[in-house]
Design a protein around this motif. Structure first.
Motif, PDB file in Angstrom:
ATOM      1  N   GLN A  36      60.200  -4.445  20.391  1.00 21.20           N
ATOM      2  CA  GLN A  36      59.688  -3.211  19.784  1.00 21.20           C
ATOM      3  C   GLN A  36      58.186  -3.311  19.556  1.00 21.20           C
ATOM      4  OE1 GLN A  36      61.231  -0.176  18.930  1.00 21.20           O
ATOM      5  NE2 GLN A  36      59.112   0.410  18.612  1.00 21.20           N
ATOM      6  N   ALA A  37      57.712  -4.486  19.186  1.00 16.35           N
ATOM      7  CA  ALA A  37      56.272  -4.676  18.994  1.00 16.35           C
ATOM      8  C   ALA A  37      55.527  -4.460  20.309  1.00 16.35           C
ATOM      9  CB  ALA A  37      55.990  -6.066  18.449  1.00 16.35           C
ATOM     10  N   ASP A  38      56.094  -4.926  21.417  1.00 19.80           N
ATOM     11  CA  ASP A  38      55.479  -4.705  22.726  1.00 19.80           C
ATOM     12  C   ASP A  38      55.477  -3.223  23.080  1.00 19.80           C
ATOM     13  OD1 ASP A  38      55.019  -7.407  23.022  1.00 19.80           O
ATOM     14  OD2 ASP A  38      56.803  -7.760  24.262  1.00 19.80           O
ATOM     15  N   VAL A  39      56.595  -2.533  22.800  1.00 22.88           N
ATOM     16  CA  VAL A  39      56.673  -1.097  23.072  1.00 22.88           C
ATOM     17  C   VAL A  39      55.601  -0.369  22.262  1.00 22.88           C
ATOM     18  CG1 VAL A  39      58.084   0.975  22.747  1.00 22.88           C
ATOM     19  CG2 VAL A  39      59.122  -1.089  23.671  1.00 22.88           C
ATOM     20  N   ASP A  40      55.468  -0.726  20.991  1.00 20.81           N
ATOM     21  CA  ASP A  40      54.477  -0.074  20.141  1.00 20.81           C
ATOM     22  C   ASP A  40      53.051  -0.334  20.637  1.00 20.81           C
ATOM     23  OD1 ASP A  40      56.511   0.902  18.568  1.00 20.81           O
ATOM     24  OD2 ASP A  40      56.286  -0.626  17.011  1.00 20.81           O
ATOM     25  N   LEU A  41      52.781  -1.549  21.087  1.00 15.14           N
ATOM     26  CA  LEU A  41      51.450  -1.879  21.601  1.00 15.14           C
ATOM     27  C   LEU A  41      51.117  -1.053  22.839  1.00 15.14           C
ATOM     28  CD1 LEU A  41      48.882  -3.638  21.635  1.00 15.14           C
ATOM     29  CD2 LEU A  41      50.156  -5.258  23.055  1.00 15.14           C
ATOM     30  N   ALA A 100      60.764   3.820  20.544  1.00 19.88           N
ATOM     31  CA  ALA A 100      61.697   3.481  21.609  1.00 19.88           C
ATOM     32  C   ALA A 100      63.122   3.858  21.265  1.00 19.88           C
ATOM     33  CB  ALA A 100      61.621   1.996  21.928  1.00 19.88           C
ATOM     34  N   ASP A 101      63.482   3.858  19.993  1.00 17.52           N
ATOM     35  CA  ASP A 101      64.872   4.100  19.635  1.00 17.52           C
ATOM     36  C   ASP A 101      65.132   5.520  19.153  1.00 17.52           C
ATOM     37  OD1 ASP A 101      63.533   3.914  17.266  1.00 17.52           O
ATOM     38  OD2 ASP A 101      64.874   2.429  16.362  1.00 17.52           O
ATOM     39  N   GLY A 102      64.112   6.374  19.164  1.00 14.14           N
ATOM     40  CA  GLY A 102      64.289   7.770  18.804  1.00 14.14           C
ATOM     41  C   GLY A 102      64.300   8.022  17.306  1.00 14.14           C
TER      42      GLY A 102
END
Length: 123
Positions: free
Chosen positions: A87-92, A110-112
């Motif tokens: 999730q940290a990678d997705v946020d970055l 990512a999870d809506g």
């Protein structure tokens, strides 16, 4: 994914959006696997509880003390940790996409979920 913010910033728009899409798909797949494992463990706990003997407290304590469920619980916690790192990678990547003026989608989650929903759902 072990990509630095600097290398993500240097990617072309197409490559950046492709990386964003890929990491979101990976997040969703791992979240599904974690949630499936969690549900399977809860079902097995319920089955062990109903098949146990004794009163409610005795059966609940027997299920809670089970070494097998302890191992499975640890596995689910490790899956959750990996999911949080992903999730940290997705946020970055979503942040870099927004800073470059592109649109990653609805709100980059990512999870809506929206802010505060995780606490309400007990995640």
């Amino acid at each position: 994914m072990t990509v630095s913010a600097g290398s993500l910033w240097k990617l072309s728009e197409v490559d950046l959006l492709a990386a964003y899409h890929g990491i979101r798909r990976q997040y969703v797949e791992r979240k599904f696997a974690r949630d499936t494992e969690r549900a399977r463990m809860e079902w097995q706990k319920a089955k062990a509880f109903t098949n146990g003997t004794g009163g409610v407290t005795e059966r609940r304590n027997a299920v809670d003390a089970s070494e097998e469920f302890g191992r499975k619980g640890q596995q689910v916690r490790e899956m959750t940790r990996d999911l949080e790192l992903l999730q940290a990678d997705v946020d970055l990547i979503a942040m870099i996409v927004r800073l470059r003026g592109l649109s990653p989608g609805s709100d980059g989650r990512a999870d809506g979920t929206h802010d505060g929903e995780e606490a309400e759902r007990g995640i």
